[in-house]
Structures are given as structure tokens and as C-alpha cells.
Design an enzyme around this catalytic site. Structure first.
Site, PDB file in Angstrom:
ATOM      1  N   CYS A  17       0.988  -1.240   0.039  1.00 36.50           N
ATOM      2  CA  CYS A  17      -0.053  -0.053  -0.068  1.00 36.50           C
ATOM      3  C   CYS A  17       0.809   1.331   0.177  1.00 36.50           C
ATOM      4  O   CYS A  17       1.670   1.486  -1.029  1.00 36.50           O
ATOM      5  CB  CYS A  17      -0.942  -0.205   1.185  1.00 36.50           C
ATOM      6  SG  CYS A  17      -2.443   1.093   0.835  1.00 36.50           S
ATOM      7  N   HIS A  42      -3.786  -5.700   0.750  1.00 39.71           N
ATOM      8  CA  HIS A  42      -3.196  -5.835   2.234  1.00 39.71           C
ATOM      9  C   HIS A  42      -2.932  -7.229   2.590  1.00 39.71           C
ATOM     10  O   HIS A  42      -3.759  -7.822   3.421  1.00 39.71           O
ATOM     11  CB  HIS A  42      -3.847  -5.021   3.295  1.00 39.71           C
ATOM     12  CG  HIS A  42      -3.395  -3.540   3.246  1.00 39.71           C
ATOM     13  ND1 HIS A  42      -2.640  -3.053   4.006  1.00 39.71           N
ATOM     14  CD2 HIS A  42      -4.249  -2.634   2.539  1.00 39.71           C
ATOM     15  CE1 HIS A  42      -2.676  -1.706   3.705  1.00 39.71           C
ATOM     16  NE2 HIS A  42      -3.403  -1.518   3.092  1.00 39.71           N
ATOM     17  N   GLU A  59      -1.386  -8.569   4.763  1.00 43.18           N
ATOM     18  CA  GLU A  59      -1.439  -8.849   6.230  1.00 43.18           C
ATOM     19  C   GLU A  59      -2.685  -8.751   7.156  1.00 43.18           C
ATOM     20  O   GLU A  59      -2.845  -9.048   8.290  1.00 43.18           O
ATOM     21  CB  GLU A  59      -0.274  -8.027   7.057  1.00 43.18           C
ATOM     22  CG  GLU A  59      -0.774  -6.527   7.156  1.00 43.18           C
ATOM     23  CD  GLU A  59      -0.944  -5.618   5.843  1.00 43.18           C
ATOM     24  OE1 GLU A  59      -0.870  -6.100   4.576  1.00 43.18           O
ATOM     25  OE2 GLU A  59      -0.912  -4.415   5.908  1.00 43.18           O
TER      26      GLU A  59
END
Lengths: 222, 724
Positions: free
Chosen positions: A86, A194, A196
Site C-alpha cells: 500500500c 494488504h 497482512e
């Protein structure tokens, strides 16, 4: 395997990235943006999501000129690994480590939602845990994720197999549906989604976990 | 005036009125001081005594609310409420309005509303982990509505996303009563160690008073007074009273404050919100029984030639005031320099009861501090009980599918993706349930626990029957928490009403408080923080009374979560009693454009029993949702749509499908689990009936059928169609 996660004053996914690295088995050090050197023996540098300097000037532009970023540039020139997610992807393009640029979303709005991606290549330490052509679901959350590159660059990225992920249903106007790209030596990955945030069952999806597992696995063996 | 000290204007009747002070309030100032106030002092009084800061119309009634319980560490009166969640941890939360600024300048008004509530939370030593927003706008086709919706939603996203707090829930409603006065109610919750909560009371004489954060400018001067006035045609002139937000500075301010708190340097801390330096300094001194001396020459300033008056009333954002341990000054300064924030010693605590403001060698104000804080006027405003609602006129017959389409095609009940996809709902990577399906859920980082958050109110009910409406707002919040398996812990109230000087408006307020208090007592959900926003009127026309309830529930483990989806073959079970109450229902409003009849009655004992039953049997339940606006039909449709399956309900009559009886939940369960639930319900003595089943690709109510795909497209597209 040692990972360093950069912390800019406006980073806000730094902890999330560190957790994902640790859960995959990495040893993680947080590194402040005013430091001018990475800790000794770092295998991979994680540049997290967030608003490094409030997105003032341009997203990632000020972070690209931070003291620590000079050390990251040297690290990648020496063949070190880096993962920019990002805002981290924006920083990587602003430094020139990765080509192209990220502009305001075509719809002009911030977009936060899970999106379907196609894994375009399994040929990297980041994507070895997937199979080429695999469809995965990973959330996005950005205002400036519209990847821009001229036709020559897009052709070269494709020819060299450096497009890592594409959007199945383009949410931001990115050229050629590009969601993430690799460096020439395939050791730097920048992506807007993302992983994560899709790494544990509680996230509602675990498609991102393979990225961290395969990266940590590959570098532990290296 | 450049290069010269500005002469302070003389105090005239017009100046007093322009400061929102009534003649009798000014007389009280004269009595307290035994002299006329200076211009700066008048400004300070107006800031402390306006409705927004002093709660002068509401205090008497707020005192009647239950605020205590074994779980409560700190109730109302500080920056936010603090509730024990076990294991030495606490959740810190509050909801606050930013209505007037958001109407004048939607992006910045909403953004700074989010900024203010986040500051309230981290001022207490808590890291914000969740945010919500309850928004009320005018009718969809009013010329101002679309611009307000875009600005407010972008402002909330712009601030919260950058700061890095997940926005996990909220409400969006449209009603003509908000045409001239939108509501922006922002909620934030944070996580802290229960024995490391920071309060605002100063202690110790001669302690340095430190100014932290962004520089002071002229923005927001007089904002709190503006927020306590009605709107009229001159509203555009008020734009300069709205503050400008900088979430990047706020993020750094939070990190620096949390680091400073961990260092042991902080004696007390207070954020500069409404009436900035004035309110924060008076609050710290008053709570600590001390005086405060401020030297304004030391205040970091963004603009030149600012007067004492402007500095004392500025509402520049992202600022904090702190009383510091003197021996830790160097350490504290280093932390703020690390984060590139201003750090300045601007005064000290003094033993005398004085609020002393010095600027350029002059004494600009010298006021008795404790009286400034404690002798704000308090009114027992006259009020009249809201008359009983006239009986509901007859409800014409309607095809139930057409009725459902009218609801899901209305921006009030359509899916709100357009709104919440502009908010980062997953930053911090602990969000378990994103917005859109009842309560938002966030893990307590690094533990098996999770917190659930919801905000609720049905303003139509409150207008028809303030007492039932107040009860219902609390009950619906309670149900939304129970529906995900959480134990409701406590609540925050954001009370938005019209002009309290009108007895009928004051009557709405009094009734709603009574209902909220009864429900909070019965459901063990004390009010631990809150905010009152009055004078929400434009040209004499009030908003619907809107007491928004924000509530927090606890899951000891994510294993306790009821968070699945309805699936092919699940039975649809209805917990609770259905009488088919259609008064003030969504169906009447959206289909027949009528708002008549009484609000539904709330049986608080049933609410409690049904919530307990749901939690006790959570392992048998695939998915659950509370029944509210739109009744059984809307709840069942939403549950099926979210699960990607069709739906059949046996009933086809309007009262059964669209009635809004309270204390009800819809449950999806497998056939075997449903049998076990029936047995359990029999034993527990709670009403549970099978009302239909999930599956297939159509929605049918009795013999009335429509394809799910068509309804789903309408449900998902209607909001953006009308407002995107």
C-alpha cells in the site's frame, strides 16, 4: 530470517506487518525513519501501509527522501529483499526502486473492501506459495492505488513476468489491472492490497498468509 | 493594528448578546467578579458557560442516569468512560456530536469530529482501536443532502483512515427533519491498562503546564458558542468558526502522548477541544483544586498578532495541555522532538484560586478559577410531557414483496457499502466483523478476547413517545451486542435535540432520559460517557429527537462469537413475541409516507431474558440478528442476502412481516440445532417459533415470490443510485 519493518511518523500498518512476519516465523525489528542504517543482517525490509507523512506533497514522496530510505535503496542495490504494501508500494515507486507511479483512484474515493486477485507468477520468493493463475481474496484500503505506467513499461513488466498480481475486477483504474509488481531481480515486491489483513482465520480469510510463509521460508533457506 | 497592541473593545449589551450570554448570566458574572469583565474575560465566560461546555440545560436530568456498576472504572465527567474488561485491561470510549460544524463545512466538520473523539480516548492513556459514526441527513432529494453526505463521509474517512483507526460500524439515516441540521455523532473506543488511566486533575503547586501538539491559529474562535446557537440564514458567515483537521499531526500527537505517559512524566492531561485553552486549563485546575497561570507569549502560534482573546478561544485542533513532573522535562521534550511536535511550557499551577492570563506584559484575565468552572448557570427548564400519540390510522393492504422493495430501495434501509467502503475498517488487523451486519467486532490485540460495538436509536419512536423511544434505543443496542454473542458492558449517549428553551423540546429530552435510564438500569448497561447537543433547529424547525446510544460488549473468546451466515437448508427461527405493531414503523414511513401511531412498547424483562437465551445457546446458532426497523421481513432478507441464499417465510400478512415489536431476534440454525433450540426455549420459557427457511434463489413470503438476484441488486445499488 530477519525482517526490518520501517516506521514513518504516519505509518499505521507497521504493527500489522510485523505480526504477519512474526507469525510466519521471522525475527522482526522496527526501524525508525530518522535512523540512517538498517540493523545488521536484515534479510527483508518491510515498508508498511499508512500515511507515512500524511500523504502531503504526494503519497510516499517525503518518505522516499527519509534517512532510512537511503539505507533501503542501498540494501536493494546489494540484492536485498523488500516488500512494500500500500503506502509502502507508493514509497517504492517514489524512490525509483520500482517503476511506474500510483495516482488517485479512478473513482476518486477511498476504497476499503476485499478484492479478488489473480496470482500472475509464482516465480518469486513472495509468490512461490501460490500457483500461477490462482485466484485469491485480499483486502484493499487506499485512495491512491491507480497504478500508472506507459505502454512500453507495461509490455516489459509482462514480458519479464514481473506483474505479480492483477485485479479480477479493477477497483481503482490501474493500467492492465496491475495490483503488484516485482523488481528486475524479483527481490522487491510492491502491491496495493494488504496480505497482512488476510493472514489469520479471524480476518475472515487467510489467502495472504502464503505470501509471508513463502518469503520467510525462502529466505530462511537462503 | 499591526505593530501595536490591540485595544480590547468595550463591553456593550450587543457584545454580551453576541457571546451567547443572557442578561441575567452577565449579571451573575458581575456579581462573581464585583467588577465588569475585560473583553478576554467575557470570552472566557462565554466559552465556559455556553450550553456545549456547561450542560446548563441538561445537567439536572443527566444526573438521573445510572453511571455505576462493578465493571465501571470511570464514569462521566472525564474525557471518556472507562470499563474493566478483565485481565488488567480496560476499554475507554465516548460518543460526541459535531453537528453544527458539519452542516456548515461538511468535510472539516466531520473530520474534526472524529479527531476530537479520538483525542478524548487517547488523552486517557488508551490507544484507539475502533470508531463508529451515526449520521442523520435531510431528505434524499433535498438540494443540500448529497453534498453533505459526500463531504461528511469523506471527512470521516479522510481523518480516521490516516490516523489509523478502523471504522467498524455506524448508522446513516435520512429524514426531512434534518434538512437544515444534519447530525454527525462520532464514537471512538480505545484499549488501556486498567491501572494506567490518565485523568485531568492537576496536582502539586508550581508544576509546569505544558502545551503539546499543533500550533494555535485563529480557526474555531467562538466555535463552542456557535455550536450552542440555532441556525438561520446567516449560516454561511459562520464558516470561519469551523476548525481544520490534520490527522497526520493527531497520529503523531497520540504516539507522543502514549510514549510520554509510559515514561511516567505525566501528572495530568487534558485535550484542547471546544474552547481549547480555556476549557482545558480550567478543567485541570478545578479538578485539582488549584489555580493556573498561563503566559500566552509562550504559546506556539501559527499566525501573527494573535490577541489573548483569540488564543483563549481558538479551537485549533490536535493540541493537548499537560501538567508535567518537572524532573522529567528533558525526557518529555525529547519525545515530542522525536515526533516533530511543538512542546512549550506555557504556565504553572498556583496555590491561589485564580485563572491568570498574561500576554505581552499585561494581565488579560484574572478570574476565580473554581467559580468559573462550578458556578456555570444551571437551568431547570420548563417542560411539558409529550402528549400520547394519536391512534394509528388504518394501514392499507400491500403486496409484501412490493413493501420489501420499497424498504430495500430506500437509502434508509439499502446496503451502505457506498459509505463504509470509504472507511478503512481493517487497519490494525484485528477487525473480525466489518461494518454492514449489526455490531462491529474487534479483537483485543494479542488476547482471545474481542469487543463488539454498536450505535442505535430510532428517532421516529422518540418523537412519538420519548420514554419508549429512549428505552428502545438502549434495547436495540443491547440486542445488537447479544446477537453476536457479546455480553453488553456499558454505553455512551449522544443526545441530539432541538431548542431546550421550548417546553415541548425539553419534554422530549426529559422523557428520553427517563427511558434511557430505565433501560440502562434493567439491562446493566450504565452510561459511562456522553455528550449533549441542543439547539439543533433551523429557522425554528427542530430535528427529530435523536438520543444516539453507543454500546460496547465483551466476548471472552472469539469462540463465543455468533458470526456465521445463513446457509442453504437452515431454518429461520424467531425469538420473541410478535403482535404486529405497525405504529411509527419503517413500513409506514417508506411505503405510505406516514409517521403515525405510537412507538412499540419495550419489555425490558423480555429483552434481558431473550438476550441471555441467545448467549447461552450460541453454539447451536449459525447466525443471528436483532429485529428492528422493517421487522421480520427486512431482517430475514438481510440475513439471507448476506449468506448468498434465498429465503422463504410462511407469513404473508403485513403486521407479521413488517411489525416492529421489540425484544426479538431472528436465528438461522440447522434442522438438528433448531430442534435443540426449541427444547432449550421450552425450558427457559422464552417464545421461539419457526417462521421459515433459508435456501434457494428466491425470496418468498407465503405465495408472493421474487428472484433474490433482483432484490439483491436493488438492495446493493439503491444508495449509490440516489446519492453516489
Amino acid at each position: 530470517m530477519k525482517a526490518a519493518v520501517l516506521v514513518f511518523p504516519g505509518s499505521n500498518c507497521d504493527r500489522d506487518l510485523a505480526v504477519a512476519f512474526r507469525n510466519a516465523g521471522a525475527e522482526v525489528t522496527m526501524v525508525w525513519h530518522k535512523d540512517d542504517a538498517l540493523p545488521a543482517g536484515v534479510d527483508v525490509v518491510g515498508i508498511p501501509g499508512g500515511f507515512s507523512f500524511g500523504d502531503y506533497l504526494r503519497c510516499g514522496a517525503i518518505a522516499a527522501r527519509s534517512p532510512i530510505t537511503r539505507a533501503v535503496i542501498e540494501h536493494t542495490h546489494r540484492g536485498g529483499y523488500a516488500l512494500g504494501i500500500c503506502n509502502g508500494f507508493q514509497v517504492l515507486t517514489e524512490t525509483g526502486i520500482l517503476p511506474g507511479a500510483l495516482m488517485r483512484n479512478a473513482g476518486l474515493k477511498f476504497v476499503c473492501k476485499p478484492v479478488d486477485l489473480t496470482v500472475e507468477t509464482a516465480d518469486s520468493a513472495f509468490t512461490a506459495g501460490y500457483t500461477g493463475g490462482q485466484r485469491i481474496t485480499i483486502p484493499i484500503a487506499h485512495h491512491d492505488g491507480n497504478y500508472v505506467a506507459d505502454a512500453d513499461l507495461v509490455a516489459r513488466l509482462r514480458a519479464e513476468g514481473r506483474v505479480a498480481f492483477t485485479y479480477c475486477d479493477n477497483p481503482n483504474g490501474s493500467v492492465a489491472d496491475i495490483a503488484g509488481i516485482l523488481s528486475e531481480n524479483r527481490r522487491v515486491l510492491g502491491l496495493m492490497p494488504h496480505p497482512e489483513r488476510a493472514a489469520e482465520p479471524a480476518h475472515g480469510g487467510t489467502d495472504g498468509a502464503a505470501l509471508f510463509r513463502s518469503l520467510v521460508g525462502a529466505l530462511a533457506l537462503a | 493594528m499591526r505593530g501595536k497592541t490591540m485595544q480590547e473593545p468595550a463591553i456593550t449589551d450587543e457584545l454580551i448578546a453576541a457571546h451567547g450570554l443572557k442578561p441575567e448570566e452577565y449579571a451573575e458574572i458581575l456579581r462573581l467578579l464585583n467588577r465588569a469583565p475585560s473583553f478576554t474575560e467575557l470570552g472566557i465566560f462565554s466559552a465556559m458557560w455556553n450550553e456545549h461546555c456547561s450542560y446548563k440545560s441538561s445537567k439536572k436530568w443527566l444526573r438521573t442516569l445510572p453511571t455505576d456498576g462493578p465493571q465501571v472504572i470511570c464514569g462521566p465527567g472525564e474525557n471518556a468512560g472507562v470499563v474493566d474488561i478483565g485481565d488488567g485491561q480496560a476499554v475507554v470510549f465516548k460518543m460526541e456530536s459535531h453537528n453544527h460544524p458539519s452542516y456548515i463545512e461538511p468535510y472539516q466538520g466531520a473530520a474534526t469530529g472524529v479527531g476530537g473523539i479520538l483525542r478524548d480516548v487517547f488523552t486517557m492513556g488508551a490507544r484507539p482501536i475502533a470508531a463508529m459514526n451515526a449520521l442523520s441527513f435531510g431528505e434524499v432529494d433535498h438540494p443540500k443532502t448529497r453534498q453533505l453526505v459526500h463531504g461528511v463521509v469523506e471527512g470521516i474517512g479522510g481523518y480516521g483512515n490516516c490516523f489509523g483507526v478502523p471504522t467498524v460500524g455506524g448508522e446513516v439515516r435520512f429524514h426531512p427533519a434534518y434538512n437544515g441540521n444534519c447530525l454527525v455523532n462520532a464514537f471512538a473506543a480505545g484499549l488501556a491498562e486498567a491501572d494506567k488511566i490518565f485523568y485531568s486533575a492537576a496536582s502539586g503547586v508550581g508544576m509546569p503546564v505544558v502545551y503539546l501538539g499543533a500550533k494555535t491559529g485563529r480557526d474555531g474562535v467562538g466555535g463552542a458558542t456557535m455550536a450552542s446557537a440555532e441556525f438561520d440564514e446567516g449560516i454561511e458567515e459562520k464558516r470561519p468558526t469551523v476548525q481544520v483537521g490534520d490527522p497526520f499531526t493527531e497520529k503523531r500527537l497520540m504516539e507522543a502522548c502514549l510514549e510520554l505517559m509510559a515514561s511516567g512524566a505525566v501528572i495530568s492531561i487534558q485535550d484542547m477541544g471546544a474552547a481549547g485553552l480555556t476549557c482545558s486549563a480550567v478543567e485541570m485546575g478545578d479538578k485539582g483544586g488549584l489555580g493556573i497561570r498561563l503566559d500566552l507569549d509562550a504559546v506556539p502560534q501559527r499566525e501573527t498578532a494573535m490577541t489573548a482573546y483569540e488564543m483563549m478561544l481558538s479551537e485549533s485542533q490536535e493540541r493537548m495541555l499537560m501538567v508535567l513532573r518537572p524532573e522529567k522535562e528533558a525526557e518529555a521534550r525529547a519525545i515530542f522532538e522525536k515526533w516533530d511536535l511543538d512542546f512549550a511550557i506555557v504556565g504553572e499551577t498556583i496555590p491561589e484560586d485564580r485563572f491568570l492570563i498574561l500576554h505581552k506584559g499585561d494581565c488579560k484575565a484574572d478570574l476565580p478559577l473554581s467559580k468559573l468552572a462550578s458556578s456555570a448557570p444551571e437551568y431547570d427548564r420548563p417542560w411539558v410531557e409529550t402528549p400520547p400519540a394519536p391512534e394509528m390510522a388504518e394501514v392499507p393492504g400491500i403486496d409484501p414483496i412490493d413493501a420489501l422493495k420499497a424498504l430495500i430501495g430506500s437509502p434508509n434501509y439499502a446496503a451502505k457499502h457506498w459509505v463504509y467502503e470509504q472507511y478503512d475498517s481493517q487497519v490494525m488487523a484485528d477487525t473480525v466483523r466489518r461494518p454492514g451486519l449489526g455490531a462491529g467486532i474487534v479483537r483485543v490485540h494479542g488476547t482471545p478476547k474481542a469487543l463488539a460495538f454498536t450505535s442505535d436509536v430510532t428517532p421516529r419512536y422518540v418523537r412519538a413517545n420519548p420514554v419508549e423511544g429512549g428505552r428502545q434505543a438502549v434495547a436495540e443496542a443491547y440486542r445488537n451486542l447479544c446477537a453476536v454473542g457479546a455480553r453488553p458492558q456499558a454505553a455512551t449517549d449522544n443526545l441530539n435535540f432541538g431548542n431546550p428553551e421550548k417546553p415541548e423540546i425539553m419534554g422530549q429530552f426529559v422523557g428520553a432520559i427517563q427511558g434511557i435510564g430505565e433501560a440502562c438500569r434493567a439491562l446493566d448497561m450504565p452510561i459511562v460517557s456522553g455528550n449533549v447537543s441542543l439547539y439543533n433547529e433551523t429557522d425554528g424547525s427542530p430535528i427529530l429527537p435523536t438520543p444516539t446510544i453507543g454500546a460496547v460488549g465483551l466476548l471472552d473468546s472469539l469462540d463465543d462469537l455468533i458470526g456465521g451466515a445463513a446457509a442453504e437448508g437452515h431454518l429461520a427461527l424467531l425469538l420473541g413475541t410478535t403482535t404486529g405493531h405497525l405504529g411509527q414503523s419503517a413500513l409506514l414511513a417508506e411505503v405510505f409516507h406516514r409517521e403515525d401511531g405510537d412507538a412499540p412498547h419495550v419489555d425490558l424483562a423480555a429483552e434481558r431474558a431473550h438476550g441471555d437465551f441467545l448467549r447461552a445457546n450460541r453454539r447451536l446458532i449459525a447466525a443471528a440478528t436483532d429485529l428492528a426497523d422493517g421487522g421480520l421481513a427486512l431482517a430475514a432478507f438481510e440475513m439471507a442476502e448476506a449468506g448468498g441464499v434465498g429465503l422463504h417465510l410462511d407469513a404473508a400478512d403485513t403486521p407479521t412481516l413488517f411489525g416492529e415489536d421489540q425484544a426479538r431476534y431472528l436465528i438461522a440454525a440447522t434442522f438438528d440445532a433448531a430442534e435443540a433450540l426449541m427444547v432449550a426455549a421450552g425450558k427457559a420459557g422464552v417464545p421461539l417459533v419457526t417462521v421459515g427457511r433459508f435456501g434457494g434463489q428466491t425470496v418468498s413470503f407465503g405465495g408472493h415470490v421474487a428472484p433474490m438476484a433482483e432484490l439483491s441488486a436493488l438492495f446493493r445499488g439503491a444508495f449509490a443510485e440516489a446519492l453516489g
